[in-house]
Design a protein around this motif. Structure first.
Motif, PDB file in Angstrom:
ATOM      1  N   ASP A 293       0.748  -1.401   0.008  1.00  0.00           N
ATOM      2  CA  ASP A 293       0.093  -0.009   0.047  1.00  0.00           C
ATOM      3  C   ASP A 293       0.810   1.401   0.182  1.00  0.00           C
ATOM      4  OD1 ASP A 293      -2.218  -1.801  -0.129  1.00  0.00           O
ATOM      5  OD2 ASP A 293      -2.386  -1.473   2.110  1.00  0.00           O
ATOM      6  N   LEU A 294       2.128   1.129   0.222  1.00  0.00           N
ATOM      7  CA  LEU A 294       2.799   2.377   0.334  1.00  0.00           C
ATOM      8  C   LEU A 294       3.435   2.941  -1.120  1.00  0.00           C
ATOM      9  CD1 LEU A 294       5.830   1.473   3.000  1.00  0.00           C
ATOM     10  CD2 LEU A 294       3.721   2.751   3.377  1.00  0.00           C
ATOM     11  N   VAL A 295       3.012   1.900  -2.067  1.00  0.00           N
ATOM     12  CA  VAL A 295       3.443   2.554  -3.593  1.00  0.00           C
ATOM     13  C   VAL A 295       2.188   2.761  -4.307  1.00  0.00           C
ATOM     14  CG1 VAL A 295       5.567   1.147  -3.540  1.00  0.00           C
ATOM     15  CG2 VAL A 295       3.661   0.140  -4.473  1.00  0.00           C
ATOM     16  N   GLY A 302       3.999  -5.408 -10.291  1.00  0.00           N
ATOM     17  CA  GLY A 302       5.757  -5.677 -10.306  1.00  0.00           C
ATOM     18  C   GLY A 302       6.048  -6.205  -8.645  1.00  0.00           C
ATOM     19  N   LEU A 303       5.361  -5.760  -7.727  1.00  0.00           N
ATOM     20  CA  LEU A 303       5.693  -6.037  -6.107  1.00  0.00           C
ATOM     21  C   LEU A 303       5.110  -7.469  -6.094  1.00  0.00           C
ATOM     22  CD1 LEU A 303       5.220  -2.743  -3.919  1.00  0.00           C
ATOM     23  CD2 LEU A 303       7.271  -3.878  -4.988  1.00  0.00           C
ATOM     24  N   ASP A 304       3.966  -7.649  -6.881  1.00  0.00           N
ATOM     25  CA  ASP A 304       3.168  -8.886  -6.382  1.00  0.00           C
ATOM     26  C   ASP A 304       4.154 -10.203  -7.050  1.00  0.00           C
ATOM     27  OD1 ASP A 304       1.093  -7.808  -5.406  1.00  0.00           O
ATOM     28  OD2 ASP A 304      -0.016  -7.862  -7.213  1.00  0.00           O
ATOM     29  N   MET A 460       9.496  -5.252 -12.416  1.00  0.00           N
ATOM     30  CA  MET A 460       9.488  -5.340 -11.120  1.00  0.00           C
ATOM     31  C   MET A 460      10.964  -4.444 -10.330  1.00  0.00           C
ATOM     32  SD  MET A 460      10.692  -9.329  -9.369  1.00  0.00           S
ATOM     33  CE  MET A 460      10.195 -10.002 -10.918  1.00  0.00           C
ATOM     34  N   GLN A 461      11.812  -4.251 -11.277  1.00  0.00           N
ATOM     35  CA  GLN A 461      12.912  -3.439 -10.709  1.00  0.00           C
ATOM     36  C   GLN A 461      12.617  -2.094 -10.393  1.00  0.00           C
ATOM     37  OE1 GLN A 461      16.198  -3.268 -13.326  1.00  0.00           O
ATOM     38  NE2 GLN A 461      17.674  -2.949 -11.527  1.00  0.00           N
ATOM     39  N   ALA A 462      11.649  -1.577 -11.255  1.00  0.00           N
ATOM     40  CA  ALA A 462      10.884  -0.052 -10.830  1.00  0.00           C
ATOM     41  C   ALA A 462      10.231  -0.059  -9.798  1.00  0.00           C
ATOM     42  CB  ALA A 462      10.211   0.372 -12.272  1.00  0.00           C
ATOM     43  N   SER A 463       9.309  -1.188  -9.784  1.00  0.00           N
ATOM     44  CA  SER A 463       8.707  -1.238  -8.337  1.00  0.00           C
ATOM     45  C   SER A 463       9.620  -1.147  -7.234  1.00  0.00           C
ATOM     46  CB  SER A 463       7.661  -2.249  -8.778  1.00  0.00           C
ATOM     47  OG  SER A 463       6.794  -2.163  -9.689  1.00  0.00           O
ATOM     48  N   ILE A 464      10.435  -2.017  -6.951  1.00  0.00           N
ATOM     49  CA  ILE A 464      11.272  -2.258  -5.871  1.00  0.00           C
ATOM     50  C   ILE A 464      11.901  -0.842  -5.572  1.00  0.00           C
ATOM     51  CG2 ILE A 464      13.321  -3.193  -4.997  1.00  0.00           C
ATOM     52  CD1 ILE A 464      12.439  -5.890  -6.624  1.00  0.00           C
TER      53      ILE A 464
END
Length: 513
Positions: A293-295, A302-304, A460-464
């Motif tokens: 929920d922070l993003v 990507g986080l999933d 995924m990298q961008a989400s992280i």
């Protein structure tokens, strides 16, 4: 007469009086008088062998009573003396426990009141078709029930059907987890802080051994939960128990011989090291929904995918740890540590071994409290993460020392004293969780960089990266919270209360101001 091996049976929410005056088909019941109620302690071995075998170990004021399925009952004289089967006098109960399990550590699960009576179900010829012992149970909060132990007879005898049908109508269940444990307020797990009656009649050496014995038993009590991966708390509690043992080794300075201290530290550290990887993954995954929920919404897919990968790693790590806890090497190591802490004079005494335990621990609390105050983390805003982590470790040690003396203080006084420590630890813990998550994510990105440049990998990298930025901001907010909690911890009034409670409890002047 044929003898079967039925479970102990428990009837919840009833007294054995409910059977008085009842008819059981062609069998005629003869009841003995019921004994007076007495308080007993329910115990189990650290590996829960009695729980698994559906047996009960009851400690009366002057004797132990072991009840097992099939009407098996062992009684021997003795008083509750500690956490090890080795400390029981020789007798049939001790022998049966030693045969039942390799674990020799005993834990107190709860206390309750009981009274018993015998019942003989006679056939038309006046012969005993079934011999029973009924044990009435009263929990501390008013819960009640009774245990049925089959002492004689064959439960498959058709003449006994009416009796067992009545028990079923009353809600009969086996005497293990569930209704019996709820009634007596026992737990299928073990209490996180085994109570030790601490006085100056005990030496520091005796108490150090007892604390390590009981916490090793606690750790063993959580092994099954870790092996079967029941929940994340099993591993968490297993680690806490081992950490408390290490705290005793480092905080009870001069109580054990230095060679033995270093040997035990090394061995318990090795056990802890095996569990660290899985615990870090658990901490990370436990907050997955919160950190998601922070993003912004656009970055959550990507986080999933990242969490799915972490979950797969966690499953593999859980299997590795489970295999280790079932290995011959681990079981041999635990058995040997159990032997060393069994109460026999196997560990050398240090120069402070014979000091009075309560005074010794209180003096160590006062000494550690002063040392923490002198660390000077007044603001907590500009300190490196490593220093705050070190502060957290020192606070944990103070907290454990206070747990060790909890039985020596009125509950209200104790909670008042421990409150500022717990609040500071909570603030440090939340800060540390953020730091661990950020560190893990940074390492995760490095593993992604070794993969090809697919669109999914880049997403995924961008989400992280977005998540790391959000966690950094959260960490800084939590850093400021530490400053507030630390000021409360070292406030002048708090120092006076600690001085009054701990400095002047000491009957020797081992640690001068």
């Amino acid at each position: 007469m044929k003898q079967s091996a039925p479970d102990l049976i428990f009837i919840p929410n009833r007294s054995s009086d409910c059977l008085l005056g009842e008819a059981f088909g062609t069998l005629r019941p003869i009841f003995s008088a019921r004994t007076s109620f007495e308080t007993v302690c329910l115990l189990d071995l650290a590996d829960r062998a009695l729980l698994r075998s559906r047996g009960l170990l009851l400690a009366h004021e002057h004797q132990y009573e072991l009840l097992l399925p099939g009407g098996v009952r062992h009684v021997q004289a003795g008083q509750i003396s500690g956490g090890s089967v080795h400390e029981m006098p020789q007798g049939p109960t001790r022998t049966a426990l030693e045969e039942l399990s390799a674990s020799q550590m005993l834990l107190h699960l709860t206390r309750f009141r009981q009274a018993s009576r015998h019942v003989a179900l006679l056939d038309e010829a006046g012969q005993i078709a079934l011999g029973l012992r009924l044990i009435d149970v009263e929990g501390n909060d008013g819960g009640r029930g009774f245990i049925v132990s089959i002492c004689e007879g064959d439960i498959t005898d058709d003449r006994c059907v009416a009796f067992f049908n009545m028990l079923a109508e009353l809600g009969s269940t086996h005497c293990g987890m569930g209704a019996f444990y709820r009634t007596t307020k026992a737990s299928s797990e073990f209490a996180a802080n085994p109570e030790i009656k601490l006085t100056d009649e005990n030496s520091a050496y005796e108490v150090a051994l007892e604390l390590m014995r009981r916490n090793l038993a606690l750790a063993r009590g959580h092994e099954r939960g870790v092996i079967e991966d029941i929940d994340t708390e099993s591993l968490h509690d297993y680690r806490i128990a081992l950490r408390k043992i290490r705290s005793v080794l480092s905080l009870f300075k001069g109580v054990l011989g230095e060679d033995d201290v270093q040997m035990l530290k090394k061995r318990f550290s090795a056990l802890m090291a095996r569990t660290g990887g899985l615990r870090d993954l658990d901490v990370f995954l436990l907050e997955r929904h919160m950190v998601r929920d922070l993003v912004p919404e656009a970055f959550r897919d990507g986080l999933d995918e990242m969490f799915e990968r972490v979950g797969n790693r966690r499953e593999a790590e859980a299997v590795r740890l489970s295999d280790y806890l079932c290995s011959v090497g681990y079981l041999d190591e635990i058995k040997d540590l159990d032997r060393l802490l069994s109460g026999q004079p196997l560990l050398a005494k240090g120069k402070n071994a014979d000091l009075p335990a309560r005074s010794f621990i209180c003096s160590q609390i006062w000494k550690r409290y002063k040392a923490l105050c002198k660390l000077g983390f007044e603001t907590g805003l500009n300190e490196a993460d490593e220093k705050l982590h070190a502060l957290r470790i020192q606070c944990k040690k103070l907290r454990y020392l206070m747990v060790f003396v909890a039985s020596g203080f009125p509950k209200s006084d104790y909670h008042h004293l421990v409150k500022p420590v717990k609040r500071l630890l909570d603030a440090l813990g939340r800060f540390n969780d953020c730091a661990v998550q950020i560190s893990y994510l940074e390492q995760f990105i490095k593993t992604l960089e070794a993969e090809d440049g697919s669109g999914r990998r880049k997403e995924m990298q961008a989400s992280i990266i977005v998540l790391i930025d959000a966690l950094q901001m959260r960490k800084e907010r939590r850093r400021a919270k530490i400053a507030k909690r630390f000021r409360q911890f070292k406030h002048g009034e708090a120092q006076k209360e600690y001085r009054k409670a701990f400095r002047f409890k000491s009957s020797f002047d081992a640690n001068k101001d």
